[in-house]
Design a protein around this motif. Structure first.
Motif, short mmCIF file in Angstrom:
data_model
loop_
_atom_site.label_atom_id
_atom_site.label_comp_id
_atom_site.label_asym_id
_atom_site.label_seq_id
_atom_site.Cartn_x
_atom_site.Cartn_y
_atom_site.Cartn_z
N LEU A 183 10.24 52.43 47.83
CA LEU A 183 10.36 53.00 46.37
C LEU A 183 9.47 52.33 45.41
O LEU A 183 8.66 52.49 44.54
N ARG A 184 9.79 50.90 45.47
CA ARG A 184 8.95 49.83 44.58
C ARG A 184 7.60 50.03 44.75
O ARG A 184 6.66 50.18 43.71
N ASN A 185 7.20 50.02 45.86
CA ASN A 185 5.51 50.55 46.35
C ASN A 185 5.05 51.59 45.90
O ASN A 185 3.81 51.87 45.27
N GLU A 186 6.05 52.67 46.10
CA GLU A 186 5.68 53.90 45.49
C GLU A 186 5.34 54.01 44.19
O GLU A 186 4.39 54.48 43.43
N LYS A 187 6.08 53.13 43.20
CA LYS A 187 6.06 53.24 41.96
C LYS A 187 4.87 52.38 41.29
O LYS A 187 4.07 52.73 40.48
N VAL A 229 22.61 63.96 37.75
CA VAL A 229 22.29 65.24 37.50
C VAL A 229 23.35 65.91 36.35
O VAL A 229 22.84 66.67 35.45
N PHE A 230 24.58 65.65 36.59
CA PHE A 230 25.48 66.21 35.81
C PHE A 230 25.18 65.99 34.44
O PHE A 230 25.22 66.89 33.45
N LYS A 231 24.90 64.63 34.08
CA LYS A 231 24.72 64.02 32.79
C LYS A 231 23.34 64.38 32.12
O LYS A 231 23.20 64.81 30.95
N ASN A 232 22.26 64.37 32.83
CA ASN A 232 20.95 64.82 32.49
C ASN A 232 20.21 66.06 33.03
O ASN A 232 18.97 66.34 32.75
N GLY A 233 20.78 66.52 34.03
CA GLY A 233 20.35 67.84 34.59
C GLY A 233 19.21 67.47 35.37
O GLY A 233 18.97 66.21 35.81
N PRO A 234 18.28 68.50 35.99
CA PRO A 234 17.31 68.07 36.67
C PRO A 234 16.23 67.17 36.47
O PRO A 234 15.73 66.63 37.57
N GLU A 235 16.16 66.93 35.26
CA GLU A 235 15.20 65.83 34.89
C GLU A 235 15.64 64.53 35.60
O GLU A 235 14.75 63.55 35.41
N ALA A 236 16.89 64.32 35.91
CA ALA A 236 17.49 63.08 36.50
C ALA A 236 16.64 62.59 37.75
O ALA A 236 16.98 61.42 37.96
N ALA A 237 15.97 63.53 38.37
CA ALA A 237 15.44 63.10 39.65
C ALA A 237 13.96 62.30 39.33
O ALA A 237 13.05 62.89 39.32
N THR A 238 14.30 61.06 39.27
CA THR A 238 13.10 60.11 38.82
C THR A 238 13.15 59.04 39.87
O THR A 238 14.38 58.84 40.51
N LEU A 239 11.97 58.43 39.96
CA LEU A 239 12.08 57.06 40.89
C LEU A 239 12.72 56.28 40.27
O LEU A 239 13.40 55.28 40.91
N ASP A 240 12.76 55.96 38.99
CA ASP A 240 13.77 54.90 38.48
C ASP A 240 15.23 55.00 38.74
O ASP A 240 15.85 54.31 39.13
N ASN A 241 15.58 56.56 38.79
CA ASN A 241 17.02 56.67 38.97
C ASN A 241 17.33 56.61 40.50
O ASN A 241 18.41 56.10 40.86
N GLU A 242 16.23 56.72 41.04
CA GLU A 242 16.52 56.54 42.73
C GLU A 242 16.54 55.16 43.03
O GLU A 242 17.41 54.81 43.78
N LEU A 243 15.92 54.34 42.34
CA LEU A 243 15.88 52.93 42.53
C LEU A 243 17.27 52.39 42.08
O LEU A 243 17.81 51.25 42.60
N LYS A 244 17.79 53.03 40.87
CA LYS A 244 19.09 52.40 40.13
C LYS A 244 20.13 52.74 41.40
O LYS A 244 21.08 52.02 41.18
N ALA A 245 20.05 53.85 41.86
CA ALA A 245 21.13 54.44 42.94
C ALA A 245 21.32 53.41 44.08
O ALA A 245 22.23 53.05 44.64
N HIS A 246 20.08 53.15 44.70
CA HIS A 246 19.88 52.10 45.74
C HIS A 246 20.51 50.85 45.30
O HIS A 246 21.07 50.07 46.25
N ASP A 247 19.94 50.34 44.06
CA ASP A 247 20.48 48.95 43.72
C ASP A 247 22.07 49.10 43.68
O ASP A 247 22.80 48.00 43.89
N GLU A 248 22.80 50.14 43.07
CA GLU A 248 24.07 50.30 42.99
C GLU A 248 24.79 50.35 44.41
O GLU A 248 25.83 49.56 44.60
N THR A 249 24.01 51.14 45.26
CA THR A 249 24.59 50.92 46.57
C THR A 249 24.42 49.59 47.29
O THR A 249 25.50 49.38 47.98
N VAL A 250 23.55 48.85 47.10
CA VAL A 250 23.56 47.38 47.83
C VAL A 250 24.58 46.92 47.03
O VAL A 250 25.18 45.85 47.81
#
Length: 155
Positions: A147-151, A93-114
């Motif tokens: 999230l992948r099923n949702e996508k 969100v800091f770098k891209n603003g509210p547009e950063a709230a995407t399914l792809d970014n959510e998946l990337k965040a979970h992958d990074e957390t894993v």
């Protein structure tokens, strides 16, 4: 990051102590690089998420508040996992603003957390910590499948 705020929690171990311990674990594992995008961390009765700093909306170039729900301040592993994950969103969100709230970014965040949890598990000295990390890994993997099923269901 300017601090930790706690609202109305009654636990065996105070949330502030759990959060400080979690921040120490993130620092020790060099997984705290995105915390610079978090204004502060709160523990409230609301869901774990980032929220705008102040009363407005998310804005590009502004830090976000990391909120932890009661379930995520029960132990250091849960708190560290959530803080790490939400800090990734704060960076987006800091770098891209509210547009950063995407399914792809959510998946990337979970992958990074894993990836973070796997690194932590590999050097964890105690069975109790490994068990808690395994619990968080299961939760993260379930979230990724959902999230992948949702996508896949989106046209």
């Amino acid at each position: 990051m300017s601090g930790i705020r706690v609202k109305k929690h009654v636990r065996r171990r105070p949330p502030k102590a759990v959060i400080k311990s979690a921040l120490g674990e993130l620092d020790a594992r060099k997984a705290d690089k995105n915390l610079k995008y978090a204004c502060h961390i709160e523990a409230t009765g609301k869901d774990s998420q980032i929220v705008p700093n102040g009363s407005g909306d998310f804005k590009k170039g502004e830090c976000a508040v990391v909120n932890l729900e009661p379930r995520d301040v029960k132990d250091t592993v849960a708190a560290a996992t959530t803080i790490q994950h939400e800090a990734v969103h704060a960076k987006d969100v800091f770098k891209n603003g509210p547009e950063a709230a995407t399914l792809d970014n959510e998946l990337k965040a979970h992958d990074e957390t894993v990836k973070f949890l796997r690194r932590w598990r590999s050097d964890s000295p105690t069975k109790r910590t490994r068990k808690a990390i395994d619990r968080e890994l299961r939760d993260e993997k379930k979230a990724i499948v959902t999230l992948r099923n949702e996508k896949a269901a989106k046209p």
